[in-house]
Design an enzyme around this catalytic site. Structure first.
Site, PDB file in Angstrom:
ATOM      1  N   SER A   1       0.833  -1.212   0.000  1.00 47.45           N
ATOM      2  CA  SER A   1       0.000   0.000   0.000  1.00 47.45           C
ATOM      3  C   SER A   1       0.869   1.264   0.000  1.00 47.45           C
ATOM      4  O   SER A   1       1.547   1.514  -0.997  1.00 47.45           O
ATOM      5  CB  SER A   1      -0.955  -0.056   1.199  1.00 47.45           C
ATOM      6  OG  SER A   1      -1.950   0.925   1.096  1.00 47.45           O
ATOM      7  N   ALA A   2       0.939   2.030   1.068  1.00 48.74           N
ATOM      8  CA  ALA A   2       1.796   3.222   1.094  1.00 48.74           C
ATOM      9  C   ALA A   2       3.254   2.851   0.808  1.00 48.74           C
ATOM     10  O   ALA A   2       3.992   3.625   0.185  1.00 48.74           O
ATOM     11  CB  ALA A   2       1.690   3.918   2.449  1.00 48.74           C
TER      12      ALA A   2
ATOM     13  N   HIS B   1      -4.883  -0.251  -3.890  1.00 48.19           N
ATOM     14  CA  HIS B   1      -6.324  -0.372  -3.566  1.00 48.19           C
ATOM     15  C   HIS B   1      -7.162   0.127  -4.753  1.00 48.19           C
ATOM     16  O   HIS B   1      -8.216   0.716  -4.547  1.00 48.19           O
ATOM     17  CB  HIS B   1      -6.702   0.462  -2.329  1.00 48.19           C
ATOM     18  CG  HIS B   1      -5.972   0.129  -1.071  1.00 48.19           C
ATOM     19  ND1 HIS B   1      -6.404  -0.830  -0.177  1.00 48.19           N
ATOM     20  CD2 HIS B   1      -4.828   0.651  -0.529  1.00 48.19           C
ATOM     21  CE1 HIS B   1      -5.564  -0.870   0.865  1.00 48.19           C
ATOM     22  NE2 HIS B   1      -4.608   0.004   0.671  1.00 48.19           N
TER      23      HIS B   1
ATOM     24  N   GLU C   1      -7.058  -4.570  -5.043  1.00 48.17           N
ATOM     25  CA  GLU C   1      -6.761  -5.324  -3.821  1.00 48.17           C
ATOM     26  C   GLU C   1      -6.575  -6.795  -4.189  1.00 48.17           C
ATOM     27  O   GLU C   1      -7.375  -7.358  -4.930  1.00 48.17           O
ATOM     28  CB  GLU C   1      -7.876  -5.123  -2.789  1.00 48.17           C
ATOM     29  CG  GLU C   1      -7.909  -3.677  -2.299  1.00 48.17           C
ATOM     30  CD  GLU C   1      -8.750  -3.453  -1.054  1.00 48.17           C
ATOM     31  OE1 GLU C   1      -9.555  -4.333  -0.697  1.00 48.17           O
ATOM     32  OE2 GLU C   1      -8.584  -2.381  -0.427  1.00 48.17           O
TER      33      GLU C   1
HETATM   34 CA   LIG Z   1      -3.364   4.246   3.245  1.00 43.72          CA
END
Ligand SMILES: [Ca+2]
Ligand SMILES: [Ca+2]
Lengths: 239, 239
Positions: free
Chosen positions: B122-123, B159, B195
């Site tokens: 993610s990040a 995402h 995802e």
């Molecule tokens: Ca986030």
């Protein structure tokens, strides 16, 4: 002179036209004293298309609309504006343009010192507040600062949306995102205004108006529900 | 030395535990040669809690995990790391910390020159790319730049989610947000990884792996669907 702000969550509500859901509030806010509104289209790439959309809505309410992108000197245009409307789009793009065109100080001066009425929608509401730290937009451009017009000393989260219990998507909920902001020590309150919600500020009085309520988040405090008609003037006191 | 990256869309898939959905890929990626993974928890406020969560997952796979927040000198810790895992959370907070602790250059050097395996989720996947311009996160802190580790020359949107035809919410769709980014002339490609989707990079070869596909956005080009197994090595060429 009196600070006057109309901060709208969303320009368009599902199933109705541009600004349709807040036409009455805009008319009451601008009154018949205003003839021409200065429009700031910088949140979108297509200034001409955006101008046409905004002009149609304001003309239908009986106001002239001039877009700042047509002015040779935007600072002078703000300096002589009767009223200002900053439309939604991308908040980073918008704030970046306001800095780039040296408009931050001049808009602030006109609104806070001269009492020029300010209407913001979505990104235009974000930039009216202390900072853009609580925008929902994608950071498509790097502005010189996240500090915004600071017409009020708190933050807004427009298009506020409650967590969906059915969602299988694992991105953070809106509330979780705002809570992350409040992990920073000096972070100001965040007013999450749901679609349909409007914040009306007249000098030292702030009120939730429009068809939908808001949710208020403050560091180290449980969130609080606000309904149409609620007075939130306490948010206007500098922290 | 060979650049090796495993860029994961999401740490947790609905209904399963932390990193459960990508355990096999992590084991195959790290192999038995790696003993200890250096964990970077800076995307979340609570480093200790985050360390405990990540440690549990990696220990269950047979690896030791050390969190960089316990090291007196984070740059030296990166300098001697066998493998690096940067977890998800808030991308702005994460990149700000990487700059603050002078880790951007050193992580880049270790991964690109020394071939240290890099796992991002993610990040942690956002910061591995050219910039964080296409994160979904709220800009809760102002980093000194949006330029990221640049381990690959394009951007990722983790995402990634397709527009919901039933939604009455008027916030921009993910695709509309990415299209706004591509209104800027020199904006690189954006790989929207759904995802469950993972991007595996081994030197000059990039592949979509994992349980779900991706959607590729490029300026002035129609978006393109990518399925598990698809080769996207063309994205690794510097634009
Ligand atoms: Ca986030
Ligand atoms: Ca927006």
């Amino acid at each position: 002179m009196t600070r006057r702000l109309l901060l709208i969550s969303n320009s368009t509500t599902h199933g109705s036209g541009y600004l349709d859901h807040c036409k009455e509030q805009i008319k009451q806010f601008l009154t018949e004293k205003i003839q021409t509104v200065l429009f700031v289209p910088y949140a979108l790439h297509d200034h001409e298309g955006y101008e046409a959309t905004a002009k149609k809505a304001f003309v239908s309410l009986g106001y002239q609309l001039e877009s700042i992108h047509r002015k040779t000197d935007p600072v002078t245009a703000v300096g002589s504006a009767e009223a200002i409307f900053i439309g939604g789009g991308n908040t980073f793009r918008l704030l970046n343009a306001l800095y780039d065109k040296k408009l931050v100080t001049e808009i602030r001066r006109r609104v806070l010192q001269d009492g020029v009425p300010y209407i913001g929608s979505s990104a235009g509401s974000n930039v009216a507040t202390a900072s853009i730290h609580t925008t929902n937009d994608m950071p498509i451009v790097y502005p010189p600062s996240f500090t915004a017009l600071s017409l009020v000393p708190f933050n807004i989260n427009p298009h506020y949306i409650d967590p969906s219990p059915d969602s299988k998507h694992m991105g953070e909920t809106r509330e979780a995102r705002i809570n992350q902001f409040h992990e920073y020590v000096s972070s100001p309150p965040v007013l999450g205004i749901r679609e349909g919600c409007i914040l009306l500020v007249e000098d030292k009085v702030a009120k939730v108006v429009g068809a939908n309520g808001a949710r208020l988040f403050m560091r180290d405090t449980a969130p609080r529900e606000l309904a149409t008609g609620d007075d939130v003037s306490f948010l206007l006191k500098e922290c």
